[in-house]
Design a protein around this motif. Structure first.
Motif, short mmCIF file in Angstrom:
data_model
loop_
_atom_site.label_atom_id
_atom_site.label_comp_id
_atom_site.label_asym_id
_atom_site.label_seq_id
_atom_site.Cartn_x
_atom_site.Cartn_y
_atom_site.Cartn_z
N ASN A 60 0.83 -1.21 0.00
CA ASN A 60 0.00 0.00 0.00
C ASN A 60 0.86 1.26 0.00
N ILE A 61 1.87 1.30 0.85
CA ILE A 61 2.76 2.47 0.89
C ILE A 61 3.56 2.57 -0.40
N ALA A 62 3.99 1.43 -0.93
CA ALA A 62 4.74 1.44 -2.19
C ALA A 62 3.87 1.97 -3.34
N LEU A 63 2.60 1.60 -3.35
CA LEU A 63 1.70 2.10 -4.39
C LEU A 63 1.43 3.59 -4.23
N ASN A 64 1.35 4.05 -2.98
CA ASN A 64 1.23 5.49 -2.74
C ASN A 64 2.47 6.23 -3.27
N TYR A 65 3.64 5.66 -2.99
CA TYR A 65 4.88 6.24 -3.52
C TYR A 65 4.83 6.27 -5.05
N LEU A 66 4.37 5.18 -5.65
CA LEU A 66 4.32 5.09 -7.11
C LEU A 66 3.38 6.13 -7.71
N ILE A 67 2.26 6.39 -7.05
CA ILE A 67 1.33 7.44 -7.52
C ILE A 67 2.04 8.79 -7.52
N GLY A 68 2.76 9.08 -6.45
CA GLY A 68 3.49 10.34 -6.38
C GLY A 68 4.59 10.42 -7.41
#
Length: 149
Positions: A60-68
């Motif tokens: 989840n945090i990795a996907l948030n990073y990827l969105i950014g």
């Protein structure tokens, strides 16, 4: 009467701007190379950091990073397009790029699944590619100067 000269007809070639009659200057070629290099480093860093965040934190945090980080890539492309148009048809840079980050941060603050800090740090990944470029050009040009003296 037909023109039977042996000179080749002018062609569009590999001109990235698409104008047949004008060739990009050396400075524009340098700009296009810089733009491509920054995009490459941003994408490479995004992939590497995404994997590390996924391993050490969570998907989840990795996907948030990827969105950014993807937003940062879009921001970098918009900035490059603005700089390319600067001087010819535009006299100053557009400020609409910043609305991209503001909108994303507002969305992250309203939606429970998104986290602001990983998104913001992901967005800043393009800044790391700028640092890599500056360090690379500083040490490469510095080593050439040392070798010449």
């Amino acid at each position: 009467m037909a023109n039977n000269s042996s000179e080749p007809a002018p062609s569009q070639g590999d001109n990235p701007t698409g104008f047949a009659s004008s060739k990009p200057s050396d400075s524009m070629q340098e700009f296009y190379q810089l733009s491509q290099e920054l995009l490459f480093w941003t994408m490479a860093l995004t992939a590497i950091i995404f994997v590390f965040v996924w391993i050490f934190y969570s998907l989840n945090i990795a996907l948030n990073y990827l969105i950014g980080a993807c937003t940062g890539v879009v921001y970098l492309r918009m900035l490059a397009r603005d700089v390319e148009r600067l001087g010819g048809e535009k006299k100053q840079l557009s400020k609409t790029r910043l609305a991209l980050l503001i909108g994303l941060i507002l969305l992250a603050s309203r939606w429970n699944q998104l986290q602001i800090l990983p998104i913001f740090l992901g967005f800043l990944t393009y800044k790391a590619s700028l640092i890599i470029y500056v360090l690379r050009t500083t040490f490469v040009s510095g080593s050439h100067k040392v070798g010449q003296s």
